[in-house]
Write an enzyme that holds these catalytic residues in place. Structure first.
Site, mmCIF file in Angstrom:
data_model
loop_
_atom_site.group_PDB
_atom_site.id
_atom_site.type_symbol
_atom_site.label_atom_id
_atom_site.label_comp_id
_atom_site.label_asym_id
_atom_site.label_seq_id
_atom_site.Cartn_x
_atom_site.Cartn_y
_atom_site.Cartn_z
ATOM 1 N N GLU A 117 42.765 37.836 60.410
ATOM 2 C CA GLU A 117 41.406 38.355 60.198
ATOM 3 C C GLU A 117 41.080 38.405 58.713
ATOM 4 O O GLU A 117 41.986 38.546 57.896
ATOM 5 C CB GLU A 117 41.308 39.807 60.726
ATOM 6 C CG GLU A 117 41.843 39.991 62.115
ATOM 7 C CD GLU A 117 41.983 41.474 62.496
ATOM 8 O OE1 GLU A 117 41.401 42.336 61.785
ATOM 9 O OE2 GLU A 117 42.669 41.744 63.475
ATOM 10 N N LYS A 119 40.045 40.354 55.422
ATOM 11 C CA LYS A 119 40.168 41.749 54.997
ATOM 12 C C LYS A 119 38.869 42.122 54.292
ATOM 13 O O LYS A 119 38.587 41.638 53.193
ATOM 14 C CB LYS A 119 41.360 41.942 54.069
ATOM 15 C CG LYS A 119 41.565 43.391 53.686
ATOM 16 C CD LYS A 119 42.906 43.611 53.017
ATOM 17 C CE LYS A 119 43.262 45.082 52.865
ATOM 18 N NZ LYS A 119 42.292 45.873 52.122
ATOM 19 N N ASP A 121 36.101 44.070 52.233
ATOM 20 C CA ASP A 121 36.193 44.921 51.050
ATOM 21 C C ASP A 121 35.033 45.912 51.088
ATOM 22 O O ASP A 121 34.006 45.710 50.458
ATOM 23 C CB ASP A 121 36.117 44.039 49.799
ATOM 24 C CG ASP A 121 36.615 44.780 48.577
ATOM 25 O OD1 ASP A 121 37.127 45.896 48.733
ATOM 26 O OD2 ASP A 121 36.479 44.231 47.469
ATOM 27 N N TYR A 230 37.252 46.285 63.534
ATOM 28 C CA TYR A 230 38.512 45.535 63.498
ATOM 29 C C TYR A 230 39.641 46.192 64.281
ATOM 30 O O TYR A 230 40.751 45.683 64.290
ATOM 31 C CB TYR A 230 38.960 45.241 62.070
ATOM 32 C CG TYR A 230 39.178 46.453 61.178
ATOM 33 C CD1 TYR A 230 40.124 47.417 61.482
ATOM 34 C CD2 TYR A 230 38.423 46.611 60.019
ATOM 35 C CE1 TYR A 230 40.313 48.515 60.672
ATOM 36 C CE2 TYR A 230 38.613 47.709 59.194
ATOM 37 C CZ TYR A 230 39.559 48.660 59.532
ATOM 38 O OH TYR A 230 39.742 49.748 58.733
ATOM 39 N N LYS A 319 46.596 39.483 49.859
ATOM 40 C CA LYS A 319 45.426 39.676 48.993
ATOM 41 C C LYS A 319 45.113 38.415 48.192
ATOM 42 O O LYS A 319 46.019 37.680 47.811
ATOM 43 C CB LYS A 319 45.692 40.834 48.011
ATOM 44 C CG LYS A 319 46.025 42.157 48.681
ATOM 45 C CD LYS A 319 44.809 42.830 49.289
ATOM 46 C CE LYS A 319 43.925 43.471 48.264
ATOM 47 N NZ LYS A 319 44.285 44.805 47.884
ATOM 48 N N CYS A 413 36.642 56.543 11.170
ATOM 49 C CA CYS A 413 36.167 56.736 12.535
ATOM 50 C C CYS A 413 34.694 56.347 12.639
ATOM 51 O O CYS A 413 33.875 56.813 11.841
ATOM 52 C CB CYS A 413 36.344 58.200 12.937
ATOM 53 S SG CYS A 413 35.540 58.609 14.497
ATOM 54 N N CYS A 416 32.626 59.791 13.138
ATOM 55 C CA CYS A 416 32.534 60.890 12.180
ATOM 56 C C CYS A 416 32.990 60.499 10.777
ATOM 57 O O CYS A 416 32.888 61.303 9.854
ATOM 58 C CB CYS A 416 33.350 62.089 12.663
ATOM 59 S SG CYS A 416 35.125 61.819 12.586
ATOM 60 N N CYS A 431 41.527 58.854 15.326
ATOM 61 C CA CYS A 431 40.651 59.529 14.381
ATOM 62 C C CYS A 431 41.279 60.874 14.052
ATOM 63 O O CYS A 431 41.688 61.620 14.948
ATOM 64 C CB CYS A 431 39.279 59.731 15.021
ATOM 65 S SG CYS A 431 38.304 60.981 14.193
ATOM 66 N N CYS A 437 34.987 65.693 14.806
ATOM 67 C CA CYS A 437 34.458 64.416 15.294
ATOM 68 C C CYS A 437 33.649 64.673 16.563
ATOM 69 O O CYS A 437 34.169 65.184 17.550
ATOM 70 C CB CYS A 437 35.614 63.468 15.595
ATOM 71 S SG CYS A 437 35.072 61.931 16.336
HETATM 72 S S1 IVH Z 1 43.632 47.080 60.042
HETATM 73 C C1 IVH Z 1 47.076 49.610 60.966
HETATM 74 N N1 IVH Z 1 41.976 45.083 59.584
HETATM 75 O O1 IVH Z 1 41.975 47.740 54.667
HETATM 76 C C2 IVH Z 1 46.135 48.669 60.324
HETATM 77 N N2 IVH Z 1 42.045 46.869 58.018
HETATM 78 O O2 IVH Z 1 44.606 48.601 53.515
HETATM 79 C C3 IVH Z 1 45.010 49.367 59.694
HETATM 80 N N3 IVH Z 1 40.493 46.626 56.140
HETATM 81 O O3 IVH Z 1 41.498 51.109 54.957
HETATM 82 C C4 IVH Z 1 43.937 48.568 59.153
HETATM 83 N N4 IVH Z 1 39.639 44.700 56.772
HETATM 84 O O4 IVH Z 1 39.602 49.781 55.864
HETATM 85 C C5 IVH Z 1 42.455 46.257 59.135
HETATM 86 N N5 IVH Z 1 40.561 43.268 59.309
HETATM 87 C C6 IVH Z 1 41.030 44.448 58.871
HETATM 88 C C7 IVH Z 1 40.559 45.045 57.688
HETATM 89 C C8 IVH Z 1 41.103 46.267 57.283
HETATM 90 C C9 IVH Z 1 39.607 45.661 55.854
HETATM 91 C C10 IVH Z 1 40.740 47.827 55.296
HETATM 92 C C11 IVH Z 1 40.780 49.096 56.064
HETATM 93 C C12 IVH Z 1 41.913 49.909 55.524
HETATM 94 C C13 IVH Z 1 42.493 49.034 54.487
HETATM 95 C C14 IVH Z 1 43.991 49.006 54.660
#
Ligand code: IVH
Length: 701
Positions: A117, A119, A121, A230, A319, A413, A416, A431, A437
């Site tokens: 999936e 991730k 942000d 998710y 990541k 500085c 001052c 400083c 200051c």
């Molecule tokens: S699963 C036990 N799936 O990442 C697994 N988390 O570092 C729990 N997040 O705070 C999380 N996309 O908010 C999962 N596809 C995804 C995600 C996801 C973003 C965030 C989530 C969590 C953080 C974990």
């Protein structure tokens, strides 16, 4: 009293709610509108009118609730039905392979199937549905308890207020996901904020998190948020498969938006391939992602893999590397912090990196500048990871333009004009102006008044900047003289009788504090609240802290005369005095010693105490404190007690234990292998005791 709704009105309201939510889903979740905007508005208005005439018809899951509820003053807490875990991270294929290897070994499976999936942000949200209706929504918080943001969550258009399908009245289903703000909508929101004179958000994640945590949900309602589901948390009386890929399909059928980029992949090869494809797609996505998540798809395998600490062993986040871009270093500014540190800040030709436009970056200190060999006018590489301040990684090319200029730390500085000192081994220019200051003064006052220090409500950055500019505050002690200017303060634009009196009351209240808070508030370099706590805990009184601080340089001198090796010196130092505290190393001890040795600081302390700052005094022991005013030194190995134990007994009787022998010492308690302290005691003619003798004094016999 409002009329009772007729059965026909109730039926019509229910039908309207159902139909509006279906159109919502078509529009916000499926991206396939089924009616025109005008038709939708007509249905919506009809429902609003019906509910206005018959308030009894207004249900919590009504689509009219999506516009926000009355503002609240604080969020309440919600304990999640099932804890929200975090994810282990990895940053390269090797780490990912090790993760897969160890799972395969443990589960005895040749090739594992993962659910892959994006991730997201954004900001995590836990939704609790009871009987299929959204009952509460909470932020992740510490994973166990989050903040209740239910009215805010209700305003998120693609988040179902009622699940599709039939649910037993008491059934519970927790759905977890991420609240995000699509990039395109984020840019529009920021443009609007700037137009109306407000501060824009740094990035879509902050915008999502900030909007979700608005106390006024009407503001949240205007923010273009989306919820991506998710996962599933607690479930009671709801039949759901254990396979993650099927759970996500089910979430889609229940009415949630689920990422279209989810796949089932085979083995680590499948994960790496997925990751590479997502990395390529990332720039085109309208929703920010900061990596990929791989979860074991099979429920039995997940149960076997289990958890470590706060994260499952069956999932990992790979990541994306922090994004790097190249721009020109146009100039360097110098900022002065609370302790006088003069920090170079790079002014950049603005450049987009990781979804935000960056025009400043940290250069840390002179050594860093030298190491990176950057000059004004250079092309530099900038990196921005997550929320941290962007930093200059280094020069972009070996060749440099002809007209670059060296970065010089100023000798005076910029705030001052006081001399800037670069002695010491920490590479930091400082400083020397102290509270003269204005930059240091402002920062010192902000720190002093802050929540974990003296906690003066209403004395924040804005007030401090203005009061310093007008010479109302020239030292922390001046805060306690502000009452003399009550009338003048009331006359200031933006103030009034009420706000000034509230501020003065908060200042008055802050006088009752604790020794730990006071020590922290003084802003001693390297002394955070944890160190302040242990100083207070160990020494009990400000005087004792001061004595230990002033004694430290002597102690260092004596120890280095007595012991030849660095190791022996360190061991001796950490036995008594400041360094005997677990979190005080050489650097922290030096800062504490320097602070108390400075007459200016002593004056500020005296003035603060004279202003009436007080804290509870340590209890004098019931034994009557017969050893009050009596000071001991303990040296050598004692036959039955440790030094700490004897010291505790002496303290309990009101006595004090010092680390070094001087004329002020009343008794030296001598154990085996005592060494130089005993010699010194003998030469000064101080009474020597053994352990039994000391205990006899302590027990008063
Ligand atoms: S699963 C036990 N799936 O990442 C697994 N988390 O570092 C729990 N997040 O705070 C999380 N996309 O908010 C999962 N596809 C995804 C995600 C996801 C973003 C965030 C989530 C969590 C953080 C974990």
């Amino acid at each position: 009293m409002a009329d009772q709704p007729s059965v026909a009105a109730a039926d019509r309201a229910a039908e309207l709610a159902r139909s509006i939510e279906a159109h919502n889903r078509a529009y916000y979740v499926d991206d396939e509108p089924t009616i025109s905007d005008a038709e939708y508005d007509a249905l919506f208005r009809e429902l609003v009118d019906l509910e206005a005439n018959y308030p009894a018809l207004k249900r919590v899951d009504s689509p009219t609730q999506r516009v926000g509820a009355p503002p609240s003053t604080a969020f309440s807490s919600i304990t999640h039905g099932q804890a929200m875990f975090s994810l282990a991270n990895c940053f390269n294929d090797d780490e990912l392979t090790r993760f897969d290897d160890s799972l395969r070994r443990e589960l005895g499976v040749e090739t594992l199937t993962y659910n892959a999936e994006p991730k997201f942000d954004g900001s995590a949200l836990n939704l609790r549905y009871v009987g299929g209706v959204l009952e509460s929504a909470a932020t992740r918080g510490d994973g166990t308890v989050g903040e209740a943001v239910t009215p805010n969550a209700r305003t998120i258009r693609n988040l179902p207020l009622r699940l599709a399908g039939e649910f037993a009245a008491d059934s519970v289903l927790e759905v977890r996901g991420e609240v995000v703000m699509p990039r395109s909508r984020f840019e529009r929101l920021n443009a609007g904020l700037v137009d109306s004179g407000n501060k824009p958000f740094a990035n879509p994640r902050n915008a999502a998190a900030g909007s979700l945590r608005q106390l006024d949900s009407a503001i949240t309602a205007e923010r273009p948020l989306m919820f991506y589901a998710y996962g599933i948390g607690q479930r009671i009386d709801v039949a759901i498969t254990d396979r993650i890929s099927e759970q996500l399909e089910r979430l889609d059928r229940l009415g949630f938006t689920v990422s279209p980029h989810i796949e089932r992949v085979q083995g680590v090869a499948g994960c790496i391939d997925y990751y590479q494809r997502m990395a390529e797609r990332r720039p085109e996505l309208d929703v920010e992602i900061d990596g990929c998540v791989f979860k074991l798809d099979d429920g039995a395998q997940r149960a076997e893999a289990g958890f470590v600490a706060r994260a499952p062993r069956w999932a990992i986040a790979r990541k994306f590397p922090a994004e790097e871009v190249v721009t020109t270093l146009a100039d360097v500014d110098f900022q002065v912090g609370r302790t006088g540190a003069v920090t170079p800040v790079a002014k950049l030709v603005p450049v987009a990196v990781g979804g935000v436009t960056v025009s400043n970056a940290s250069l840390h200190n002179a050594d860093e500048i030298a190491r990176k060999d950057v000059r004004i006018g250079d092309q530099v590489r900038i990196r921005r990871a997550g929320d941290v301040i962007p930093e200059i990684v280094g020069r972009a090319a070996a060749e440099r333009p002809a007209d670059t200029r060296a970065i010089e730390i100023p000798a005076a500085c910029p705030e001052c004009g006081s001399a800037v000192d670069r002695v010491g081994d920490d590479a930091i220019a400082r400083c020397t102006g102290g509270l003269v200051c204005p930059a240091q003064l402002r920062e010192a006052l902000k720190h002093f008044a802050s929540k974990s220090a003296m906690d003066i409500d209403g004395l924040g950055e804005r007030q401090i900047v203005a009061f310093v500019a007008d010479n109302l505050l020239a030292s922390p002690a001046d805060i306690y003289r502000l009452y003399q200017y009550r009338d003048a303060l009331i006359e200031r634009p933006g103030y009034g009788e009420k706000s000034v009196d509230n501020l003065l009351a908060a200042i008055e209240t802050s006088k009752n504090t604790t020794l730990a808070r006071f020590l922290y508030a003084l802003g001693i370099r390297e002394v955070g609240s944890v160190t302040a706590d242990s100083l207070a805990e160990r020494y009990k009184t400000l005087d004792a802290v001061r004595m230990a601080a002033l004694d430290y340089p002597d102690q260092v001198a004596r120890v280095s005369a007595e012991h030849s090796t660095k190791k022996a010196q360190e061991d001796a130092l950490s036995e008594t005095g400041l360094r005997a505290l677990p979190d005080i190393g050489p650097r922290v001890a030096e800062c504490i010693a320097e602070f108390f040795a400075e007459p200016q600081n002593q004056r500020v302390i005296d003035e603060l105490l004279a202003a009436g700052i007080v804290w509870p005094q340590p209890e004098v022991s019931v034994a009557g404190g017969e050893l009050a005013g009596v000071t001991f030194v303990i040296t050598g190995r004692l036959p039955t007690l440790t030094k700490d134990e004897l010291e505790a007994r002496i303290n309990a009787a009101g006595g004090r234990v010092a680390s070094n022998v001087s004329k002020k010492i009343d008794y030296v308690v001598v154990g085996e292998d005592a060494g130089s302290k005993q010699e010194r005691a003998a030469s000064l003619g101080i009474t020597q005791l053994n352990e039994a003798g000391a205990l006899a004094l302590v027990d008063g016999s």
